[in-house]
Write a protein that holds these residues in place. Structure first.
Motif, PDB file in Angstrom:
ATOM      1  N   HIS A 123       0.927  -1.181  -0.118  1.00 35.70           N
ATOM      2  CA  HIS A 123       0.044  -0.192  -0.078  1.00 35.70           C
ATOM      3  C   HIS A 123       0.806   1.351   0.094  1.00 35.70           C
ATOM      4  O   HIS A 123       1.775   1.460   0.800  1.00 35.70           O
ATOM      5  N   ARG A 124       0.552   2.132  -1.023  1.00 37.05           N
ATOM      6  CA  ARG A 124       1.283   3.434  -0.926  1.00 37.05           C
ATOM      7  C   ARG A 124       0.337   4.543  -0.735  1.00 37.05           C
ATOM      8  O   ARG A 124      -0.669   4.872  -1.761  1.00 37.05           O
ATOM      9  N   PRO A 125       0.509   5.361   0.190  1.00 38.57           N
ATOM     10  CA  PRO A 125      -0.421   6.340   0.408  1.00 38.57           C
ATOM     11  C   PRO A 125      -0.232   7.562  -0.557  1.00 38.57           C
ATOM     12  O   PRO A 125       0.734   7.691  -1.382  1.00 38.57           O
ATOM     13  N   GLY A 126      -1.296   8.623  -0.763  1.00 38.90           N
ATOM     14  CA  GLY A 126      -1.202   9.422  -1.724  1.00 38.90           C
ATOM     15  C   GLY A 126      -2.237  10.406  -1.328  1.00 38.90           C
ATOM     16  O   GLY A 126      -3.182  10.250  -0.498  1.00 38.90           O
ATOM     17  N   PRO A 127      -2.290  11.659  -1.772  1.00 41.00           N
ATOM     18  CA  PRO A 127      -3.281  12.865  -1.804  1.00 41.00           C
ATOM     19  C   PRO A 127      -4.654  12.764  -2.467  1.00 41.00           C
ATOM     20  O   PRO A 127      -4.660  12.246  -3.418  1.00 41.00           O
ATOM     21  N   PRO A 128      -5.541  13.564  -1.900  1.00 31.92           N
ATOM     22  CA  PRO A 128      -6.744  13.494  -2.702  1.00 31.92           C
ATOM     23  C   PRO A 128      -6.684  14.325  -3.937  1.00 31.92           C
ATOM     24  O   PRO A 128      -5.737  14.895  -4.084  1.00 31.92           O
ATOM     25  N   ALA A 129      -7.544  13.988  -4.673  1.00 32.45           N
ATOM     26  CA  ALA A 129      -7.677  14.787  -5.953  1.00 32.45           C
ATOM     27  C   ALA A 129      -8.706  15.627  -6.191  1.00 32.45           C
ATOM     28  O   ALA A 129      -9.990  15.357  -5.436  1.00 32.45           O
ATOM     29  N   THR A 130      -8.973  16.892  -7.256  1.00 31.89           N
ATOM     30  CA  THR A 130     -10.229  17.562  -7.341  1.00 31.89           C
ATOM     31  C   THR A 130     -10.459  17.415  -8.739  1.00 31.89           C
ATOM     32  O   THR A 130      -9.665  17.484  -9.615  1.00 31.89           O
ATOM     33  N   LEU A 131     -11.806  16.693  -8.957  1.00 32.99           N
ATOM     34  CA  LEU A 131     -12.445  16.957 -10.337  1.00 32.99           C
ATOM     35  C   LEU A 131     -13.332  18.356 -10.708  1.00 32.99           C
ATOM     36  O   LEU A 131     -14.107  18.532  -9.560  1.00 32.99           O
ATOM     37  N   ARG A 132     -13.276  18.832 -11.816  1.00 36.08           N
ATOM     38  CA  ARG A 132     -13.930  19.976 -11.818  1.00 36.08           C
ATOM     39  C   ARG A 132     -14.451  19.942 -13.245  1.00 36.08           C
ATOM     40  O   ARG A 132     -14.197  19.523 -14.337  1.00 36.08           O
ATOM     41  N   PHE A 133     -16.153  20.111 -13.119  1.00 35.72           N
ATOM     42  CA  PHE A 133     -16.836  20.033 -14.378  1.00 35.72           C
ATOM     43  C   PHE A 133     -17.225  21.299 -14.448  1.00 35.72           C
ATOM     44  O   PHE A 133     -18.208  21.802 -13.541  1.00 35.72           O
ATOM     45  N   THR A 134     -17.195  22.139 -15.639  1.00 33.80           N
ATOM     46  CA  THR A 134     -17.722  23.606 -15.921  1.00 33.80           C
ATOM     47  C   THR A 134     -18.441  23.506 -17.211  1.00 33.80           C
ATOM     48  O   THR A 134     -18.553  22.518 -17.855  1.00 33.80           O
ATOM     49  N   GLY A 135     -18.976  24.893 -17.281  1.00 37.90           N
ATOM     50  CA  GLY A 135     -19.970  24.821 -18.659  1.00 37.90           C
ATOM     51  C   GLY A 135     -21.159  24.041 -18.695  1.00 37.90           C
ATOM     52  O   GLY A 135     -21.589  23.933 -19.888  1.00 37.90           O
ATOM     53  N   LEU A 136     -21.746  24.052 -17.723  1.00 37.55           N
ATOM     54  CA  LEU A 136     -22.922  23.361 -17.451  1.00 37.55           C
ATOM     55  C   LEU A 136     -24.037  24.344 -17.576  1.00 37.55           C
ATOM     56  O   LEU A 136     -23.905  25.582 -17.092  1.00 37.55           O
TER      57      LEU A 136
END
Length: 396
Positions: A123-136
Motif C-alpha cells: 500500500h502506498r499512500p497519496g493525496p486527494p484529487a479534485t475533479l472540476r466540471f464546468t460549462g454546465l
C-alpha cells in the motif's frame, strides 16, 4: 484551463445525495461508500472481496441544481499488478438529465500494488484529487456523478456555484443485481457504461449493482445483503467465479445455490427473481478452474488468463461452465413449480458462440466496452422487454 473565479457552495456529502451504496463509512477524510453492509464485511476474510465491494460500481452522486460548475474532491485507491501492463485510471461520468456529458479521472490518490504470484499487497499512500466540471447549463437539472467502478473512492468534498438538493424520486423500480467481474464493470468505457448500468438505463429502472469482481461465490452474507436490500426486481448471475476459483464441486454447488435463493426469497418472496447462468467463456466451457495468468502473454506486455484444470476431473464433480448451466437450469425448473416469479436465462443468450467470433474476450475472461453494450442490449430485451422476465414487475 478554466480560470473562472467561482463562488463555491460547500455541500456535505450525505446518504441523501448517494444512490447505489448499501453502507457508508465515515473516515478521517470523508465518506467511503460500500456495496456490502458492515455485518457482511465483518464476516469476510478475503482481500479480493474486500477490495471489490469497496469499489463503487453503480454508486453515484445524484442531485438537482442550477450550478454551472461542480467540483468533487476524492481520494481514490488505484491498483497495480506486478509484471502486468499499467492499468488506466478510473473514470468518473457526469450525466446531466440522464445524458453523459463529461468524463474525468482523478490524478494521484493511493495505490495498491498486487503480486498475483505471491498474493502480497503493498500500500502506498497519496493525496486527494479534485475533479472540476464546468460549462454546465445554468438551468435546473438533474446531475449524476457516477464513481469509478474499479477504484475504491472516498468522497471528501462537494462544491458547486449554486445550491444543490437531493435528486427527486422519479418513482422508478429498483433493480438489484449480483454477479461477477463482468457485472462489476471489467473494462467498460466508464461507470455508466457497464452492462448493468446500460441495461438499467434501457429498462428505465434504478440500479443497485452488487457485481463483485472475483467474488460471486454464493457467500451466505452476500445472500443476506440481497435479502435485506429493498428492491422490486432481482437478478443473480452465478457460476463463473465458482469455476475460475475452483471453489467447490457439484455436490456443494447445488445446495449452495438453493440456500442462496432461499435466503433472497426470505426477504423478497414475491419479487421477480432472474437466475442468469455464465456467459460463454471458451477457456472454461469444458475445462475446470482455477484460472491463472498466462505468463507467456505477460512477457509480451499483455494480460491474459488460462484455465489450469483437467477436463477429466469433471467425472469427480469438478465444475465447468457447461455443467453449471445445466445445473442452474435444472434448479430453476425444479423450484419454479412453487415459485412462478423465478426465471432462468442462459448466459449464452447474452454472449454466445457467434458473439465470441465478432467480439472476442481480449483477456479470455472479460468483455471490452463494445461487448458491455452488446450484453446490456440483450439483457434489456430478455428482462425488461415484452414477455421479459421482469415485465410484470416493471409495470406493476
Amino acid at each position: 484551463m478554466d480560470n473562472t473565479q467561482y463562488t463555491w457552495i460547500n455541500t456535505p456529502v450525505t446518504a441523501g445525495l448517494l444512490r447505489g451504496a448499501l453502507d457508508l463509512e465515515r473516515t478521517g477524510r470523508g465518506l467511503l461508500p460500500h456495496r456490502l453492509p458492515a455485518r457482511a464485511r465483518a464476516q469476510n476474510t478475503d482481500g479480493q472481496l474486500a477490495m471489490a465491494e469497496s469499489q463503487p460500481s453503480g454508486v453515484r452522486l445524484a442531485f438537482r441544481t442550477s450550478a454551472t460548475a461542480v467540483e468533487l474532491d476524492t481520494l481514490p485507491t488505484k491498483r497495480a499488478y506486478v509484471g502486468a501492463p499499467p492499468r488506466p485510471d478510473g473514470v468518473y461520468d457526469l450525466l446531466v438529465d440522464g445524458v453523459l456529458t463529461r468524463q474525468a479521472s482523478a490524478v494521484g490518490g493511493e495505490t495498491l500494488t498486487i503480486d498475483m504470484a505471491t498474493g502480497s499487497v503493498e500500500h502506498r499512500p497519496g493525496p486527494p484529487a479534485t475533479l472540476r466540471f464546468t460549462g454546465l447549463p445554468g438551468t435546473p437539472k438533474d446531475v449524476e456523478i457516477w464513481l469509478p467502478y474499479n477504484e475504491t473512492t472516498e468522497l471528501v468534498a462537494l462544491r458547486t456555484d449554486a445550491p444543490v438538493a437531493p435528486a427527486p424520486d422519479r418513482g422508478r423500480k429498483v433493480w438489484l443485481h449480483h454477479g461477477s467481474s463482468v457485472s462489476h464493470g471489467s473494462d467498460a468505457a466508464g461507470p455508466s457504461a457497464t452492462w448493468p448500468a446500460l441495461a438499467a438505463s434501457l429498462g428505465g429502472v434504478e440500479l443497485i449493482n452488487l457485481g463483485l469482481g472475483g467474488s460471486a461465490l454464493l457467500d451466505p452474507f452476500t445472500a443476506r445483503a440481497l435479502r435485506d436490500t429493498p428492491a422490486d426486481l432481482i437478478s443473480v448471475k452465478l457460476g463463473l467465479n465458482v469455476v475460475n476459483t475452483d471453489l467447490m464441486r457439484l455436490r456443494a454447488f447445488t445446495p449452495a445455490v438453493h440456500g442462496f435463493l432461499d435466503t433472497i426469497r426470505d426477504g423478497h418472496p414475491d419479487a421477480p427473481l432472474l437466475v442468469v447462468s455464465p456467459l460463454l467463456c471458451p477457456i472454461h466451457e469444458d475445462t475446470p478452474g482455477p484460472s491463472a495468468v498466462d505468463v507467456s502473454a505477460l512477457g509480451s506486455g499483455r494480460l491474459r488468463f488460462t484455465a489450469t484444470g483437467d477436463p477429466a476431473e469433471r467425472a469427480a464433480g469438478k465444475l465447468t461452465l457447461r455443467v453449471i448451466r445445466d445445473e442452474l437450469a435444472r434448479i430453476v425448473e425444479q423450484r419454479s413449480a412453487e415459485d412462478p416469479r423465478l426465471h432462468y436465462l442462459d448466459g449464452r443468450a447474452l454472449y454466445g458462440d457467434a458473439d465470441a467470433v465478432r467480439l472476442p474476450l481480449p483477456d479470455q475472461l472479460h468483455p471490452d466496452a463494445a461487448t458491455h453494450r452488446h450484453i446490456a442490449e440483450r439483457f434489456a430485451e430478455a428482462a425488461f422487454g415484452t414477455r421479459g422476465a421482469f415485465e410484470d414487475g416493471v409495470r406493476a
